[in-house]
Enzyme design. Structure first.
Site, PDB file in Angstrom:
ATOM      1  N   ARG A 195      -2.628   7.940  17.340  1.00 12.19           N
ATOM      2  CA  ARG A 195      -1.610   6.978  17.712  1.00 12.19           C
ATOM      3  C   ARG A 195      -0.958   7.339  19.030  1.00 12.19           C
ATOM      4  NH1 ARG A 195       3.938   6.086  14.798  1.00 12.19           N
ATOM      5  NH2 ARG A 195       4.771   6.247  16.886  1.00 12.19           N
ATOM      6  N   GLU A 211       0.856  -1.193   0.000  1.00 18.71           N
ATOM      7  CA  GLU A 211       0.000   0.000   0.000  1.00 18.71           C
ATOM      8  C   GLU A 211       0.889   1.239   0.000  1.00 18.71           C
ATOM      9  OE1 GLU A 211      -3.148  -0.279   3.371  1.00 18.71           O
ATOM     10  OE2 GLU A 211      -1.659  -1.844   3.708  1.00 18.71           O
ATOM     11  N   LYS A 262       7.943  -0.440   6.548  1.00 19.81           N
ATOM     12  CA  LYS A 262       7.708   0.800   5.794  1.00 19.81           C
ATOM     13  C   LYS A 262       8.935   1.065   4.922  1.00 19.81           C
ATOM     14  CE  LYS A 262       8.788   3.550   9.890  1.00 19.81           C
ATOM     15  NZ  LYS A 262       8.233   4.418  10.915  1.00 19.81           N
ATOM     16  N   GLU A 319      -5.450   6.202   8.370  1.00 19.18           N
ATOM     17  CA  GLU A 319      -4.709   7.462   8.394  1.00 19.18           C
ATOM     18  C   GLU A 319      -5.669   8.627   8.219  1.00 19.18           C
ATOM     19  OE1 GLU A 319      -1.321   6.736   8.422  1.00 19.18           O
ATOM     20  OE2 GLU A 319      -0.559   8.782   8.589  1.00 19.18           O
ATOM     21  N   LYS A 338       2.167   4.627   1.660  1.00 18.32           N
ATOM     22  CA  LYS A 338       2.277   5.104   3.045  1.00 18.32           C
ATOM     23  C   LYS A 338       1.849   6.564   3.049  1.00 18.32           C
ATOM     24  CE  LYS A 338       5.516   5.620   6.870  1.00 18.32           C
ATOM     25  NZ  LYS A 338       4.496   6.440   7.466  1.00 18.32           N
ATOM     26  N   ARG A 340      -1.954   8.670  12.171  1.00 19.67           N
ATOM     27  CA  ARG A 340      -2.548   7.351  12.362  1.00 19.67           C
ATOM     28  C   ARG A 340      -3.725   7.511  13.312  1.00 19.67           C
ATOM     29  NH1 ARG A 340       0.492   2.583  12.141  1.00 19.67           N
ATOM     30  NH2 ARG A 340      -1.167   1.066  12.474  1.00 19.67           N
TER      31      ARG A 340
END
Ligand SMILES: [Zn+2]
Ligand SMILES: [Zn+2]
Lengths: 337, 534
Positions: free
Chosen positions: B248, B226, B398, B276, B228, B233
């Site tokens: 987050r 996906e 990531k 996100e 980023k 978050r």
């Protein structure tokens, strides 16, 4: 009578410089700080108590003449005399008189008595050359007694919490001031650089509060819960990490502003300054009764503008003074000695 | 106020979170019940409306001190905080007033409806009865941020330490609806006013930066790829008709994003979704700088809602119809997530797209181009992995794009606020354009304290004008500026907008002759876009 040159403040008839920043023949020195007393002058003239400080800081073989306060000497027809500036031990305002005209150069000064430096005496003159380190109205120092109380409370609280109080201040001037402020509370341990400054000062016959030299390889148990004074260059140093349970504080006029207290990551900040605060600067300017005021290092633009607004003719002067750079270099040097 | 003053001194002087928490615990252990509640209210944005305008306070201070306005402003720009400037400028106190925090707050609430002259009499009396530190606090109680680095999370951690209760529940409690006059401290902490079962979040699963070659990851078909996204978050918790958004950082941020709440509230099913929160306008993702304008505001204006609309890209699902499904594989969870998005649609809320790849090599180019969609790189997730608790190596990686860099010259410097108010910490940079310079970026992070000190000293010597908070400086110091993306923009004079610019390093080895030109900067746009329409 005075000319502001690339090398420093020049007295035309006297053919000498005041606190020059480049090497010259004859330099009259206001006090022993690195930005005012530099290396490379053929002759130095300073206050009696500054002599050994200069020798210690610059070199043992420099040529130094001395005068006491209010003890005039004539140089090329200019009458030169020193007057207490109250900044650090041996600091002097330099008064020049020629053909009835009087100019006073303050060097650095503070008007409040700190009980260790000969207190400031105001001197009347036609032209007054003043510093402006803390030339903003936000800078107002607390009375010495209140400052002392704050420091004492802090140190006693540290002791109660089993912590060692570490105070940071420049080895020349601030360190002795702190020693006086905390005298009698506990044993005072001083870093090597401060120990040497103390020796230089004491060699002129001055009595300082009793201190112990902090050996580089100190025993933790020997310093626990006591008072240590170090130069600011040692903030964040290895030596500091070896101090058991250290509570750290910076003593500086800049600590007046909250942002500065937090900037250095210490546990406390005390606005203890060797410079005049806003009211002190104004008091000195007014008491000099000068027709013309020259403003050097600090908030010179602001202070000059303000003086002109209240009807005192003032002009900004660009100099190489200003504690920051040299003090920082000095601090670094001290950190490794 | 004495105890409160001691607390603030203890907190403001340290930048260690643990020391702040310790000071808060001390306060909560000893202070009176109402004072504790006020402390929580003050640090969670639940303070009463400002009773006295700051312009009036400024005016009264000027009257008392007889200082000209320019000098007041000069002091203000040195201190960087109005309440503190006033506190420092005022004359020495003539007497001493000692009142509890609650008493001050109650008086300030009453003050709101008083006449201007009554307000003035009250404030002047307080000023003359408080020392510098207490005055500063009094000014802050009237209004303005304390700026001492106490987040809701710090506060909650202190309360958790005090009570041994679950931090997330405490977060919900203090954020929830409560009124200081009808609740006790214990009731607040126990959460008698909330239903924590409905808001309870899960710990986020976090990824490590990719540290091996792609082909070492095994079969490409075992991986979900996906983009980023560079937002915040967030976890959307929807249970039994209630909706909560957790960040987050474990803060409840529900009220900050009304457009998300509005949509999710109408959706079918109960669920906990991880994704996100991003700024998104006309179907394209905006810069993180834009999103930042929306964060930590008490009130969000209509204008801001239109200027920076917020959306949500869903990555994963943790709970479906009140059942924890974190142990199920990513593939299965993704199916559930897709189901939700099949039943519910909204323009600003999307299922995060997966990138279809058949071999690892193709991924390099996709990553390089991720900037063109304002993404900061790729996420690689093992299709059979569960939703881990916290950071776990191996299943989620990531893979960010390398930042772009340019060399630019500093042209303005501004003092920082709070901790760094004495130093020049915010700089504006320019590149060459024709015979002159044009501003391309503002940046404030990336230098060491020692470098900032050195630059501040240089600014003091090289400032072209001397008053006010911003200094125009000689164009001489060159810096390497790194940024995550770049786009053409007609809102900027230079014609380009940099995404998340920051100072990479001070190039003491370079002079103004070596800096980039606006043309060479624009070339980066074409080199980093899929299409030339940008
Ligand atoms: Zn000095
Ligand atoms: Zn000086």
């Amino acid at each position: 009578m005075i000319k502001f040159t690339k090398k420093g403040i020049y007295c035309i008839p006297g053919k000498f410089y005041l606190d020059p920043w480049l090497p010259v023949e004859y330099a009259i020195i206001s006090h022993g700080h690195a930005d005012h007393a530099r290396w490379g002058m053929k002759h130095y003239l300073c206050h009696t108590h500054t002599k050994n400080i200069l020798k210690h800081r610059i070199s043992d073989d420099i040529l130094v003449e001395t005068l006491g306060y209010n003890e005039p000497k004539t140089i090329n027809g200019v009458r030169v005399s020193f007057h207490p500036a109250g900044h650090i031990i041996g600091s002097a305002q330099i008064r020049l008189e020629h053909k009835g005209k009087v100019v006073v150069f303050t060097g650095d000064y503070k008007v409040k008595d700190d009980y260790i430096t000969t207190p400031f005496e105001s001197v009347k003159c036609h032209e007054f050359i003043t510093e402006s380190t803390f030339g903003l109205p936000i800078y107002k120092w607390l009375p010495e007694k209140v400052l002392q109380q704050q420091l004492h409370d802090w140190i006693l609280q540290n002791k109660a919490n089993n912590r060692t109080s570490v105070l940071f201040g420049y080895s020349l001037g601030k360190a002795q001031r702190i020693m006086k402020l905390v005298e009698g509370l506990d044993e005072i341990l001083v870093h090597n650089a401060i120990y040497h400054s103390n020796n230089a000062i004491e060699s002129s016959g001055i009595v300082l509060p009793k201190t112990t030299r902090l050996d580089g390889y100190f025993n933790k148990a020997d310093v626990q819960n006591k008072i240590i004074i170090m130069p600011p260059g040692l903030l964040g140093s290895k030596m500091l990490t070896r101090v058991p349970n250290a509570a750290t504080a910076i003593c500086s006029g800049w600590m007046q502003v909250r942002g500065n207290r937090r900037w250095r990551g210490v546990d406390a900040g005390f606005a203890v300054s060797d410079h005049a605060d806003w009211d002190g600067l104004l008091q000195a300017v007014k008491e000099s009764e000068a027709e013309k005021v020259y403003v050097t290092h600090g908030s010179q633009a602001t202070f000059t503008k303000y003086l002109n607004k209240i009807g005192i003719k003032a002009q900004e002067v660009i100099t190489e003074y200003g504690d920051n750079e040299l003090e920082a270099a000095e601090a670094k040097k001290e950190a490794i000695t | 106020m004495k105890r409160f003053s001691e607390l603030i001194s203890a907190i403001e002087i340290t930048n260690k979170t643990n020391a702040k928490i310790e000071a808060l615990v001390q306060y909560f252990t000893h202070a009176a019940d109402k004072d504790k509640l006020w402390l929580i209210a003050l640090f969670t944005g639940k303070r009463p409306p400002r009773p006295v305008k700051s312009s009036l306070m400024k005016q009264w201070c000027a009257e008392l001190t007889e200082l000209p306005e320019w000098l007041f402003l000069e002091s203000y720009s040195t201190v960087g905080d109005l309440g503190e400037t006033i506190a420092l400028l005022l004359p020495q106190p003539t007497h001493h007033i000692e009142k509890s925090l609650d008493a001050w707050m109650q008086e300030l609430i009453q003050l709101k409806s008083k006449t201007e002259s009554e307000k003035k009499a009250y404030v002047l009396n307080a000023w003359s009865g408080l020392n510098v530190q207490e005055r500063l606090l009094f000014n802050k109680l009237i209004g303005g941020s304390f700026r001492i680095g106490v987040s809701k999370k710090t506060l909650v951690n202190a309360l958790a330490k005090l009570t041994n209760m679950d931090a997330n529940q405490l977060m919900h409690s203090i954020i929830g609806n409560w009124d200081i006059n009808s609740i006790t401290f214990d009731e607040l902490l126990l959460g008698t006013h909330i239903n924590y079962d409905n808001s309870k979040p899960y710990p986020f699963c976090l990824a490590y930066a990719l540290e091996k070659e792609l082909n070492q990851l095994g079969d490409v078909n075992d991986w979900q790829v996906e983009y980023k996204w560079d937002g915040i978050r967030g976890q959307i918790v929807k249970r039994n008709g209630e909706l909560f958004i957790w960040s987050r950082g474990e803060e409840l941020v529900t009220q900050q994003f009304p457009e998300l709440v509005e949509v999710f509230e109408t959706w079918q099913y109960n669920f906990v979704i991880d994704g996100e929160i991003i700024a998104i306008k006309d179907s394209s993702v905006l810069l993180f700088n834009d999103l930042q304008k929306r964060l930590n505001r008490k009130n969000i204006s209509k204008k801001l809602l239109e200027e920076v609309p917020v959306g949500f890209y869903a990555y994963d699902i943790l709970e479906f119809e009140n059942k924890d499904i974190r142990e199920k594989s990513l593939v299965e969870r993704r199916k559930k997530l897709s189901l939700i998005f099949k039943q519910n649609t909204a323009k600003n809320i999307q299922l995060s797209e997966t990138v279809a790849v058949t071999n690892w090599n193709a991924l390099h180019e996709i990553r390089e181009n991720s900037r063109s969609v304002n993404s900061e790189g790729l996420m690689l997730k093992q299709k059979h992995s569960p939703y881990h608790t916290g950071r776990k190596k191996g299943d989620w990686w990531k893979w960010k794009v390398d930042p772009l860099t340019i060399d630019a010259v500093m042209i303005y410097a501004q003092k920082g606020s709070g901790r760094r108010s004495s130093k020049y910490t915010d700089y504006t940079f320019a590149v060459k354009k024709d015979d002159g310079l044009v501003t391309v970026a503002k940046a404030y992070s990336g230098l060491t304290d020692a470098e900032i000190t050195e630059i501040s000293r240089w600014v003091n010597k090289n400032a072209i004008e001397k008053f006010g908070p911003v200094r125009t400086v000689k164009a001489e110091l060159v810096f390497e500026i790194a940024f995550e993306g770049i786009a053409l923009s007609n809102r900027h004079k230079s014609g380009v907008a940099l995404r998340f610019p920051r100072i990479k390093r001070w190039r003491k080895d370079k002079t103004i002759n070596d800096i980039d030109t606006i043309e060479s900067v624009k070339d980066l746009i074409y080199a980093n876009s899929n299409n030339n329409e940008l």
